[in-house]
Each structure stands twice: as C-alpha cells, then as structure tokens.
Design a protein around this motif. Structure first.
Motif, mmCIF file in Angstrom:
data_model
loop_
_atom_site.group_PDB
_atom_site.id
_atom_site.type_symbol
_atom_site.label_atom_id
_atom_site.label_comp_id
_atom_site.label_asym_id
_atom_site.label_seq_id
_atom_site.Cartn_x
_atom_site.Cartn_y
_atom_site.Cartn_z
ATOM 1 N N GLU A 35 28.049 78.928 -33.347
ATOM 2 C CA GLU A 35 28.342 77.859 -32.403
ATOM 3 C C GLU A 35 29.701 77.283 -32.755
ATOM 4 N N PRO A 36 30.367 76.603 -31.806
ATOM 5 C CA PRO A 36 31.638 75.966 -32.153
ATOM 6 C C PRO A 36 31.493 75.128 -33.422
ATOM 7 N N ALA A 37 32.446 75.272 -34.341
ATOM 8 C CA ALA A 37 32.335 74.665 -35.664
ATOM 9 C C ALA A 37 33.512 73.746 -35.939
ATOM 10 N N ALA A 67 36.514 80.490 -33.087
ATOM 11 C CA ALA A 67 36.744 81.588 -34.037
ATOM 12 C C ALA A 67 38.009 81.286 -34.819
ATOM 13 N N ILE A 68 38.134 81.954 -35.958
ATOM 14 C CA ILE A 68 39.345 81.925 -36.774
ATOM 15 C C ILE A 68 39.820 83.372 -36.912
ATOM 16 N N ARG A 93 32.245 81.684 -23.914
ATOM 17 C CA ARG A 93 32.440 80.668 -24.927
ATOM 18 C C ARG A 93 33.765 79.947 -24.717
ATOM 19 N N GLY A 94 33.838 78.694 -25.190
ATOM 20 C CA GLY A 94 35.094 77.970 -25.134
ATOM 21 C C GLY A 94 34.919 76.498 -24.860
ATOM 22 N N VAL A 102 37.863 77.236 -22.269
ATOM 23 C CA VAL A 102 39.029 77.733 -23.003
ATOM 24 C C VAL A 102 38.631 77.947 -24.463
ATOM 25 N N PRO A 103 38.446 79.185 -24.911
ATOM 26 C CA PRO A 103 38.110 79.424 -26.315
ATOM 27 C C PRO A 103 39.227 78.923 -27.242
ATOM 28 N N ILE A 104 38.832 78.261 -28.314
ATOM 29 C CA ILE A 104 39.772 77.722 -29.289
ATOM 30 C C ILE A 104 39.785 78.666 -30.484
ATOM 31 N N VAL A 105 40.927 79.320 -30.715
ATOM 32 C CA VAL A 105 41.009 80.401 -31.700
ATOM 33 C C VAL A 105 42.254 80.220 -32.579
#
Length: 333
Positions: A35-37, A67-68, A93-94, A102-105
């Motif tokens: 899940e978003p962390a 994600a990273i 996801r996002g 908007v996925p944050i990567v």
C-alpha cells in the motif's frame, strides 16, 4: 536476529523486483510497498541524480509513495521511474486527484557508464522498459550481487553489487535495507578480504572474517576510483524500510541515521563525487509504544543493517567479461 530471508522483504508489506541487462551491465531495482507508504530521503553525497525527491521532505504535501526506484545508467536511468510509474498507473495505483491517479515514484540513479558494458543504445535508453520489467518481477525473494541496480556497480578496488539485510528488534519491529553499492571508495579494509562492516556482521553473512588485527598500513589510505576511472563514476543508493508506524518527519530522521551505516561500511563516503542517498520507508503496520526511545533503536538498526547490506552486495558480486575491477570472490573466495 535477522529476518527469515535476511532481506528487506522481511519487512511486512515490502516486495522487491529487479531487471538487468548483463551485456549492458546495468539494471533497475524497485522497492514496492503493498500500500502507499510514508517515505522520506536524506542525501549526503555531493553528486546525486534523482527524480521526485523534493516531495519527500516533511513539509511537502504528498504523504506516501507507491514505489521507490534504484537504477543504473546515470541520468539516462531516471527513465526507469517513468516506466514504473506507467505500469503502476495501469494497475490502478497512485495519488488520487479527482478521477485521475498519479503514481508517486521517487527514484535515484548511479553512474555505471564506464564499467565495460555495451551502452550503445542509440536515441532511446532501455531504462523505461527495465523499470516496467523490474516492477513485474516484484516478490519476496531476489538475488544479491550483480543484479538489478547493482548489475554493473563497482567500488575503488572491487566490483560492487546489490545488497540487502534485515533485523528483528526485541520490540518486534523489523528493519530492512537494500543498496546498490557503486562507491568512490572501498568497502574493504585496504586491499584485504576484511569488510569495514565486520563489527555488524551476523551469522557469517559476508565471510565471517572480522576486522584485521593489526590494521594494515593502508587501511585508512584514501584510495578511490579517481585512481583508475573518471570522476563522477560513483554513487551508493539505498533504501531502508520498517513496519514501525512513522510520521514523515520520523522517516526523515530514519534516513539521516541510516547514513551512519553507509559511513561505517565505506571509506571514504559522502564525498563531493558520490551521490550517496538513502530513502526511508514505513509500512506502518506496528505502532510504537515509546516513539522517541524506539526511534533511537530503529535508527541504529537501520544504520547497522545498511552497513551489512553494503558488504553483502560486494561479497556476492559475480564476474563478467570486461569488468574494470575483480570481484571479492575472485580475489578472496
């Protein structure tokens, strides 16, 4: 004690995926929370290469990441983040803005362009595709050494690689680290088989040799890639993760403390020509009873676990044609 895999994926809610091109000697590693962390970052090297990093500061709006990404390829490797972002968008996801996600990567890269691999990719670098492939490969088990972002990594005297380790604290909190070791300096004490990270080693995970006694005369000599490679061919990029429930400010402090492990495992570290960077991720599954006291223990564990991961990345590196430096196994295995 270590977690059952002795990998960052021992942290509940964390998966890892890798993709690499052995002929290119470069690749991508993705750290994927279920899940978003909550996440933050600390950059202590003088030559970082990054994407979506400013939003990780505690005062910024976005609280969690999808994600990273750790990647080779220098600035070309920043495309890996776009590949992961696009694939996450396909998966729904996002960060939600009205009907749009908007996925944050956040992403960081290392310089591996002079490692003997074929970088003749023409107008389009392959890192976007490698990022997608790494995301599709995510799971709980992954290989150490010359894989993912560590595929073509090097240090001043030995081949670098992808390393990981974990520890479970007495309060039940799990801390894990993953790192692509591509340092300007050395992970070993001089040119011996001994790792600077030896005081933190668990269960002979990188040979069990301890520190040399006495220290060799060249132990603290500053030997770097400047002796054999062009300036800028460096960077150690890492992520630490925990299941402890942290705020964004606490994640920032965790990233700062984890850098102590990088400095314990590499000599020299945090130079003007390294891009040394540590992400910190919290999956938030375990509430802390004594947050301030527990943060001291978690931060120290992140540092020692990152130091172990660095040594393991070098220890498990594999040789490949055209390598500019030998592997640890070639020299001492």
């Amino acid at each position: 004690m270590t977690g059952p895999r002795n990998l960052i994926t021992d942290v509940p809610g964390i998966s890892v995926g890798c993709a690499e091109d052995p002929h290119m000697k470069s690749g991508v590693t993705v750290v994927l929370p279920d899940e978003p962390a909550v996440a933050s970052v600390a950059i202590h090297g003088g030559a970082p290469g990054t994407r979506e990093i400013a939003l990780l500061e505690p005062e910024q709006t976005v609280e969690a990441v999808d994600a990273i990404v750790l990647a080779g390829g220098s600035a070309f490797g920043l495309d890996a983040g776009a590949g992961v972002q696009g694939r996450l968008a396909e998966l729904g996801r996002g960060f939600q803005v009205g009907p749009v996600r908007v996925p944050i990567v956040p992403s960081a890269i290392l310089f591996d362009l002079l490692n003997g691999g074929n970088k003749g990719w023409g107008a389009t670098a392959p890192y976007r595709d490698l990022g997608r492939a790494a995301l599709d490969n995510t799971g709980k088990d992954f290989r150490l050494g010359s894989y993912g972002a560590g595929c073509g990594a090097t240090t001043a005297n030995l081949k670098g690689g992808l390393g990981s380790a974990s520890v479970v604290l007495p309060n039940g909190v799990t801390v894990g680290a993953i790192v692509a070791v591509n340092a300007l300096g050395r992970a070993t004490v001089g040119d011996t088989r001994h790792f600077w990270a030896a005081p933190f080693e668990r269960d002979g995970e990188f040979g069990g040799f301890g520190l040399p006694s006495p220290l060799p005369d060249d132990a603290v000599c500053v030997r770097t890639k400047l002796d054999g490679l062009n300036a800028g061919a460096n960077t150690t990029i890492a992520a630490v993760a925990t299941d402890a429930k942290l705020t964004k400010s606490e994640a920032k402090r965790l990233a700062v403390m984890a850098h102590d492990g990088l400095a314990k495992a590499l000599w020299p570290a945090h130079t003007p020509l390294d891009g040394d960077l540590v992400f910190a991720v919290s999956t938030g599954q375990r509430r802390l009873e004594c947050p301030l006291e527990d943060m001291v223990q978690i931060g120290a564990a992140a540092a020692s676990t990152l130091a172990r991961a660095i040594a393991r990345g070098v220890y498990h590196a594999r040789p490949a044609p055209g390598d500019p430096v030998p592997t640890w196994q070639d020299r001492f295995g």
